[in-house]
Motif scaffolding. Structure first.
Motif, PDB file in Angstrom:
ATOM      1  N   LEU A 174       0.829  -1.200   0.000  1.00  0.00           N
ATOM      2  CA  LEU A 174       0.000   0.000   0.000  1.00  0.00           C
ATOM      3  C   LEU A 174       0.872   1.261   0.000  1.00  0.00           C
ATOM      4  O   LEU A 174       0.587   2.229  -0.720  1.00  0.00           O
ATOM      5  N   TYR A 175       1.946   1.250   0.788  1.00  0.00           N
ATOM      6  CA  TYR A 175       2.860   2.384   0.812  1.00  0.00           C
ATOM      7  C   TYR A 175       3.491   2.592  -0.572  1.00  0.00           C
ATOM      8  O   TYR A 175       3.646   3.727  -1.032  1.00  0.00           O
ATOM      9  N   CYS A 176       3.882   1.481  -1.203  1.00  0.00           N
ATOM     10  CA  CYS A 176       4.463   1.578  -2.552  1.00  0.00           C
ATOM     11  C   CYS A 176       3.463   2.157  -3.539  1.00  0.00           C
ATOM     12  O   CYS A 176       3.805   3.013  -4.367  1.00  0.00           O
ATOM     13  N   THR A 181       2.096   6.513  -6.977  1.00  0.00           N
ATOM     14  CA  THR A 181       1.014   7.358  -7.493  1.00  0.00           C
ATOM     15  C   THR A 181       1.352   8.837  -7.326  1.00  0.00           C
ATOM     16  O   THR A 181       1.177   9.642  -8.256  1.00  0.00           O
ATOM     17  N   CYS A 182       1.843   9.208  -6.158  1.00  0.00           N
ATOM     18  CA  CYS A 182       2.237  10.609  -5.931  1.00  0.00           C
ATOM     19  C   CYS A 182       3.360  11.024  -6.875  1.00  0.00           C
ATOM     20  O   CYS A 182       3.329  12.120  -7.445  1.00  0.00           O
ATOM     21  N   MET A 288      -6.083   7.746 -16.170  1.00  0.00           N
ATOM     22  CA  MET A 288      -5.152   7.837 -15.048  1.00  0.00           C
ATOM     23  C   MET A 288      -5.637   6.993 -13.878  1.00  0.00           C
ATOM     24  O   MET A 288      -4.839   6.292 -13.214  1.00  0.00           O
ATOM     25  N   ALA A 289      -6.945   7.025 -13.616  1.00  0.00           N
ATOM     26  CA  ALA A 289      -7.499   6.206 -12.535  1.00  0.00           C
ATOM     27  C   ALA A 289      -7.302   4.720 -12.829  1.00  0.00           C
ATOM     28  O   ALA A 289      -6.951   3.939 -11.928  1.00  0.00           O
ATOM     29  N   ALA A 290      -7.505   4.335 -14.091  1.00  0.00           N
ATOM     30  CA  ALA A 290      -7.290   2.935 -14.468  1.00  0.00           C
ATOM     31  C   ALA A 290      -5.837   2.539 -14.261  1.00  0.00           C
ATOM     32  O   ALA A 290      -5.537   1.436 -13.777  1.00  0.00           O
ATOM     33  N   SER A 291      -4.929   3.446 -14.618  1.00  0.00           N
ATOM     34  CA  SER A 291      -3.504   3.171 -14.429  1.00  0.00           C
ATOM     35  C   SER A 291      -3.152   3.042 -12.953  1.00  0.00           C
ATOM     36  O   SER A 291      -2.367   2.165 -12.553  1.00  0.00           O
ATOM     37  N   GLN A 294      -4.339  -0.294 -11.680  1.00  0.00           N
ATOM     38  CA  GLN A 294      -3.434  -1.350 -12.136  1.00  0.00           C
ATOM     39  C   GLN A 294      -2.161  -1.389 -11.299  1.00  0.00           C
ATOM     40  O   GLN A 294      -1.668  -2.467 -10.958  1.00  0.00           O
ATOM     41  N   THR A 295      -1.645  -0.207 -10.967  1.00  0.00           N
ATOM     42  CA  THR A 295      -0.435  -0.150 -10.144  1.00  0.00           C
ATOM     43  C   THR A 295      -0.692  -0.754  -8.769  1.00  0.00           C
ATOM     44  O   THR A 295       0.144  -1.492  -8.228  1.00  0.00           O
ATOM     45  N   GLY A 296      -1.843  -0.434  -8.188  1.00  0.00           N
ATOM     46  CA  GLY A 296      -2.188  -1.011  -6.895  1.00  0.00           C
ATOM     47  C   GLY A 296      -2.291  -2.521  -6.955  1.00  0.00           C
ATOM     48  O   GLY A 296      -1.806  -3.228  -6.055  1.00  0.00           O
TER      49      GLY A 296
END
Length: 415
Positions: A174-176, A181-182, A288-291, A294-296
């Motif tokens: 979660l931290y990653c 994202t930031c 961007m939200a989809a990306s 996906q990252t999460g």
């Protein structure tokens, strides 16, 4: 045999076979006869050239895929990952520094493998079809800048990810996710101001009829822009393009100089209206939200297999580590990435149709967008008849013939 190894080999070979099947279908779908819709802007010679370009690029891509997969499999089975790990550990650095060195070595090896293909693509294929304008000096300068940015931006992010997974406990993923994202948002703001000018020159569009027409359209759509620019795309290629970049006061409207040269004023406005459609319909934020999602998912799945000893045994690496887990996970994530790419491309194609409709409605001239799509296809030697399977699996844009048909339908329903 280690079942993880069997799965990894199946992923590598399966991905290659899928790419080869799609490429073969695309070649078979090339229509020998020019579609009637393009009879007003293509001649037989130019259409034959576009099909030849598609064949050459497709076959080259097939060859690259075969060679890359073969080398990767050999490297894996011959203990290449174990050798790189021993090299990284031989310096006796701290774990994070060792991890940066390990992943850096893998990236260098990957770059060396892809370099001959990049050189041939740019200086042989693109030059052969009249696109390439990249000089060796420009290529080397781009390479140096990209490498420096990778080190300066990618290095700290990778170090942070390694630190989180080594010290963050169960919530490390979660931290990653939050950290990456930031960082992504920061880069989005910095790119138009600091990063993109490293590679291209952005020149304010001079006063004149075109600039006034663009300003009139943006005012009519209540769109505030940080500026209207042309970019020296012709420095590297003759291909045409346009895009929005940045947010807030850093937002720019950018046209390739090649596009301004080839399209008429109303066609340029139509292209601008299409790009603005993406902004007005919030497609940029949706993607961007989809990306971000996906990252999460990527970090969550990574946390599940982190430091799995059986996975390390599959790669022949003796000592378990967080940094090697990141590299190995890329192989396991490939099927998930493929499925997600299909979904994201489907969403992107829907966005393209919606942006086309927005352009047609707000300019009141759908035919201007039709003409621009035709010219873009002609100048870029686009494949007019891609296979439906290729479109479904890997295309972010619908085939141009389908986009034109949708525009015609929009015109008919409005009249």
């Amino acid at each position: 045999m280690n079942l993880w190894l069997v799965f990894i080999l199946a992923v590598l070979i399966g991905h290659l076979l899928l790419d080869l099947v799609i490429a073969r279908f695309n070649l078979l779908a090339l229509a020998p006869e020019l579609p009637d819709e393009f009879a007003d802007c293509y001649d037989a010679q130019h259409y034959a050239k576009s099909q030849h370009y598609t064949r050459v690029r497709t076959r080259f891509g097939m060859l690259q895929g075969i060679v890359t997969t073969a080398v990767t499999v050999i490297f894996l089975l011959a203990g290449g990952f174990a050798a790189v790990d021993r090299l990284a550990r031989s310096f006796s650095f701290a774990s994070i520094t060792t991890g940066l060195l390990f992943i850096g070595c893998l990236l260098v090896l990957s770059f060396l493998l892809s370099l001959p293909f990049s050189l041939y693509s740019i200086f042989a294929i693109e030059a052969r079809f009249g696109f390439n304008r990249t000089t060796p000096a420009t290529f080397l300068a781009d390479l140096g800048k990209a490498t420096l940015l990778t080190i300066l931006l990618g290095g700290p992010v990778l170090a942070l990810i390694l630190w989180f997974f080594e010290n963050g406990g169960d919530l490390a993923w979660l931290y990653c996710w939050l950290g990456v994202t930031c960082f992504g948002f920061i880069v989005q703001f910095l790119a138009p101001v600091l990063l993109m000018p490293l590679f291209n020159t952005f020149t304010p569009l001079p006063a004149g009829a075109l600039r006034q027409a663009i300003l009139d359209y943006t005012v009519s759509q209540q769109f505030n822009s940080g500026g209207i620019y042309t970019m020296d795309g012709s420095r590297r290629s003759r291909k045409l393009n346009a895009f929005f970049t940045g947010f807030g006061r850093f937002r720019k409207i950018v046209f390739f100089d090649t596009l301004v040269e080839k399209l008429e004023q109303d066609e340029i406005i139509a292209v601008l209206a299409h790009e603005m459609g993406h902004y007005k319909k919030r497609h940029i934020w949706i993607m961007m939200a989809a990306s971000i999602l996906q990252t999460g998912l990527l970090f969550f799945l990574l946390a599940l297999i982190l430091e799995n000893p059986y996975l390390f045994a599959a790669f022949g690496v003796e000592q378990v580590s967080v940094y090697a887990s990141l590299a190995f996970f890329a192989f396991l994530y490939a099927p998930v990435s493929t499925v997600l790419a299909v979904l994201v491309n489907w969403l992107s194609r829907r966005h393209e149709y919606a942006a086309d409709r927005f352009a047609a409605e707000t300019t009141g001239d759908p035919e201007a967008l039709v003409r621009s799509l035709k010219k873009l296809s002609r100048e870029n030697l686009s494949n007019l008849t891609p296979h439906p399977l290729a479109v479904a699996l890997s295309h972010s844009h619908p085939p141009v013939l389908q986009r034109i048909a949708a525009l015609r339908k929009t015109t008919a329903s409005a009249s």
